[in-house]
Design an enzyme around this catalytic site. Structure first.
Site, PDB file in Angstrom:
ATOM      1  N   HIS A  46      12.680  -9.187  -4.284  1.00 18.55           N
ATOM      2  CA  HIS A  46      12.371  -8.186  -5.310  1.00 18.55           C
ATOM      3  C   HIS A  46      11.910  -8.832  -6.619  1.00 18.55           C
ATOM      4  O   HIS A  46      11.846  -8.178  -7.652  1.00 18.55           O
ATOM      5  CB  HIS A  46      13.544  -7.226  -5.554  1.00 18.55           C
ATOM      6  CG  HIS A  46      13.711  -6.252  -4.419  1.00 18.55           C
ATOM      7  ND1 HIS A  46      13.192  -4.989  -4.429  1.00 18.55           N
ATOM      8  CD2 HIS A  46      14.310  -6.395  -3.203  1.00 18.55           C
ATOM      9  CE1 HIS A  46      13.470  -4.379  -3.282  1.00 18.55           C
ATOM     10  NE2 HIS A  46      14.147  -5.214  -2.508  1.00 18.55           N
ATOM     11  N   ASP A  48       8.884 -10.243  -6.744  1.00 12.73           N
ATOM     12  CA  ASP A  48       7.405 -10.234  -6.814  1.00 12.73           C
ATOM     13  C   ASP A  48       6.887  -9.217  -7.820  1.00 12.73           C
ATOM     14  O   ASP A  48       6.017  -9.529  -8.626  1.00 12.73           O
ATOM     15  CB  ASP A  48       6.749 -10.101  -5.423  1.00 12.73           C
ATOM     16  CG  ASP A  48       7.098  -8.850  -4.634  1.00 12.73           C
ATOM     17  OD1 ASP A  48       7.981  -8.071  -5.061  1.00 12.73           O
ATOM     18  OD2 ASP A  48       6.480  -8.653  -3.559  1.00 12.73           O
ATOM     19  N   SER A  79      -3.961   1.345  19.172  1.00 12.66           N
ATOM     20  CA  SER A  79      -2.916   0.335  19.200  1.00 12.66           C
ATOM     21  C   SER A  79      -2.176   0.377  20.530  1.00 12.66           C
ATOM     22  O   SER A  79      -1.786   1.458  20.992  1.00 12.66           O
ATOM     23  CB  SER A  79      -1.914   0.581  18.069  1.00 12.66           C
ATOM     24  OG  SER A  79      -0.770  -0.222  18.283  1.00 12.66           O
ATOM     25  N   GLY A 134       9.662  -2.006  11.873  1.00 13.05           N
ATOM     26  CA  GLY A 134      10.867  -1.476  11.231  1.00 13.05           C
ATOM     27  C   GLY A 134      11.960  -2.509  11.034  1.00 13.05           C
ATOM     28  O   GLY A 134      13.058  -2.177  10.610  1.00 13.05           O
ATOM     29  N   GLY A 136      11.837  -4.987   8.911  1.00 13.75           N
ATOM     30  CA  GLY A 136      11.729  -5.635   7.604  1.00 13.75           C
ATOM     31  C   GLY A 136      11.012  -6.972   7.700  1.00 13.75           C
ATOM     32  O   GLY A 136      11.195  -7.848   6.867  1.00 13.75           O
ATOM     33  N   GLU A 172      -2.072  -0.485  -0.020  1.00 15.97           N
ATOM     34  CA  GLU A 172      -0.766   0.137   0.229  1.00 15.97           C
ATOM     35  C   GLU A 172      -0.298   0.922  -0.998  1.00 15.97           C
ATOM     36  O   GLU A 172       0.255   2.006  -0.880  1.00 15.97           O
ATOM     37  CB  GLU A 172       0.267  -0.931   0.632  1.00 15.97           C
ATOM     38  CG  GLU A 172       1.591  -0.313   1.058  1.00 15.97           C
ATOM     39  CD  GLU A 172       2.470  -1.222   1.884  1.00 15.97           C
ATOM     40  OE1 GLU A 172       2.019  -2.324   2.278  1.00 15.97           O
ATOM     41  OE2 GLU A 172       3.627  -0.830   2.137  1.00 15.97           O
ATOM     42  N   ASP A 184       4.363  -9.802   0.783  1.00 21.37           N
ATOM     43  CA  ASP A 184       4.208  -9.741   2.239  1.00 21.37           C
ATOM     44  C   ASP A 184       2.765 -10.021   2.657  1.00 21.37           C
ATOM     45  O   ASP A 184       2.506 -10.767   3.613  1.00 21.37           O
ATOM     46  CB  ASP A 184       4.631  -8.361   2.759  1.00 21.37           C
ATOM     47  CG  ASP A 184       6.056  -8.024   2.376  1.00 21.37           C
ATOM     48  OD1 ASP A 184       6.798  -8.949   1.975  1.00 21.37           O
ATOM     49  OD2 ASP A 184       6.436  -6.844   2.464  1.00 21.37           O
TER      50      ASP A 184
HETATM   51  C1  GLA Z   1       9.163  -5.460   0.487  1.00 20.43           C
HETATM   52  C2  GLA Z   1       7.905  -5.435  -0.389  1.00 20.43           C
HETATM   53  C3  GLA Z   1       7.667  -6.780  -1.076  1.00 20.43           C
HETATM   54  C4  GLA Z   1       8.918  -7.281  -1.787  1.00 20.43           C
HETATM   55  C5  GLA Z   1      10.133  -7.180  -0.864  1.00 20.43           C
HETATM   56  C6  GLA Z   1      11.420  -7.541  -1.555  1.00 20.43           C
HETATM   57  O1  GLA Z   1       8.988  -6.317   1.562  1.00 20.43           O
HETATM   58  O2  GLA Z   1       6.771  -5.122   0.397  1.00 20.43           O
HETATM   59  O3  GLA Z   1       6.584  -6.687  -1.984  1.00 20.43           O
HETATM   60  O4  GLA Z   1       9.137  -6.588  -2.984  1.00 20.43           O
HETATM   61  O5  GLA Z   1      10.278  -5.894  -0.291  1.00 20.43           O
HETATM   62  O6  GLA Z   1      11.429  -8.865  -1.943  1.00 20.43           O
END
Ligand code: GLA
Length: 390
Positions: A46, A48, A79, A134, A136, A172, A184
């Site tokens: 968090h 970024d 897909s 899903g 993460g 996004e 990401d």
């Molecule tokens: C998600 C968001 C990223 C980042 C993370 C937490 O993956 O897409 O931009 O903020 O949460 O680090």
């Protein structure tokens, strides 16, 4: 036990299989195929969207796309992993909010490329992915990045990888409507094999930091809890807004600008307890990224364990985005002798990472399965960023 199950298997044969599948769906041969990976974040969570530091690395799991251009203004998407057949969209009708389901991610990328002035038209795309959805692990970033790379390369548009990642993030933010940071997409576009990527988000400065676990007898286990709590999406925006409010209350552009040495003074200046907690996490987390880099540079990889664990404690107690399942994984791993463990990614479910000595792997992995039977885990090492397959 599934930890060895997913290997890095995209080579010529998988490009051939992807091309065959494309032909089966669209009735012609693709012009090429590309792959983009999911990621785990080693440290820097968090941070970024607070202009701070992150340190993800690419998973060997990828989303692959076989692609051919069209000249009739249609975007057709299929897909192997999603129900519902071919999604057909008119390129000229693409607009933020206008697309539903998984197809909005690639539609968003094409719309954003065109908004940025790149002369890109219709295409047929067939996707197949090994990134757990899903979990993460940035399956959506992999989908965005593989789409952007394929479409730009096919059209001869040369975009530096960081710019490509920023464009995917914008797609996004604006088209899908999720206020994510750029970690990401940058990980998927820019990571290199055998390295974690240190990204200074404000400067957009990158450094590839060697991360060779095997050389030190270490392993990294990714544990997908396979839970995602319902409030995750809304909570992300609230956290972001909270961080921005804290920076504004301190008269700073971003929480990145609170030096670790000045943390106590900054906390004393903040009006409420929530803003203090958010600030403490961001400032200490940026510091942890710097600590991990210093330890890796010094060849002291096992010593990053406690720093990873401290990151989890901060996410759990200050940022408050862990959950019972993630805490069970982390606590079990540590109780069984892991060097360090933390949740990774956005929070409220998803995955945790566990740093461990090779000899303890079986014991720790089976204890985690026992403690959280619904979880799945795999060992991993840093894989390559997005690339052309054929
Ligand atoms: C998600 C968001 C990223 C980042 C993370 C937490 O993956 O897409 O931009 O903020 O949460 O680090």
């Amino acid at each position: 036990m599934t930890h060895a199950a997913v290997a890095d298997t995209f080579g010529d044969s998988s490009a051939d299989a992807l091309a065959d599948a494309f032909t089966g769906v669209f009735g012609r041969a693709p012009e090429g195929s590309w792959a983009a990976p999911g990621r785990v974040n080693l440290i820097g969570e968090h941070t970024d969207y607070n202009d701070g530091y992150v340190m993800p690395f690419a998973l060997p799991h990828t989303t692959r796309a076989a692609v051919a251009r069209r000249d009739d203004g249609l975007l057709r998407l299929h897909s192997a992993d999603m129900d519902g057949g071919v999604v057909e969209l008119e390129v000229d009708a693409l607009a933020p909010g206008a697309t539903e389901g998984w197809a909005r991610y690639p539609a968003a990328v094409l719309w954003t490329l065109r908004e940025a002035g790149h002369p890109i038209g219709g295409a047929d795309l067939h996707y197949a992915s090994t990134v757990p959805v899903g979990g993460g692990l940035s399956s959506s970033a992999a989908l965005q990045v593989v789409t952007a790379l394929a479409l730009t390369e096919l059209h001869g548009v040369e975009l530096p990888r960081q710019e490509l990642a920023l464009l995917c993030q914008r797609s996004e933010n604006v088209y899908v409507g999720a206020p994510v940071g750029v970690m990401d997409q940058t990980a998927s576009a820019c990571c290199t094999q055998g390295h974690a990527l240190h990204l200074d988000v404000r400067a957009l400065a990158q450094r590839q930091v060697p991360f060779d676990l095997a050389a030190q007898g270490l392993r990294l286990l990714v544990v997908d809890t396979r839970v995602k709590h319902a409030h995750a999406d809304g909570a992300y925006g609230e956290l972001r807004a909270g961080c921005e409010a804290a920076a504004a209350a301190l008269g700073l552009p971003a929480l990145r600008d609170v030096a670790y040495e000045n943390l106590d003074a900054a906390l004393a200046d903040l009006p409420d307890e929530r803003l203090r907690r958010l600030t403490r996490h961001i400032v200490t987390e940026n510091r942890r990224v710097e600590e991990v880099i210093a330890l890796l540079d010094a060849g002291r990889t096992p010593d990053i364990g406690p720093v990873l664990t401290a990151g989890h404690v901060s996410l759990r107690d200050d940022f408050r985005i862990s959950c019972a399942e993630l805490d069970v994984v982390v606590d079990t791993a540590l109780a069984e002798g892991a060097l360090g463990a933390r949740m990774t990614g956005g929070g409220f479910g998803g995955s945790a990472i566990v740093l461990l000595e090779e000899s303890t792997e079986a014991k720790i992995a089976s204890a985690i399965t026992q403690a959280l039977p619904s979880s799945r885990h795999f060992l991993t090492t840093p894989g390559p960023g997005a690339h052309r397959l054929s």
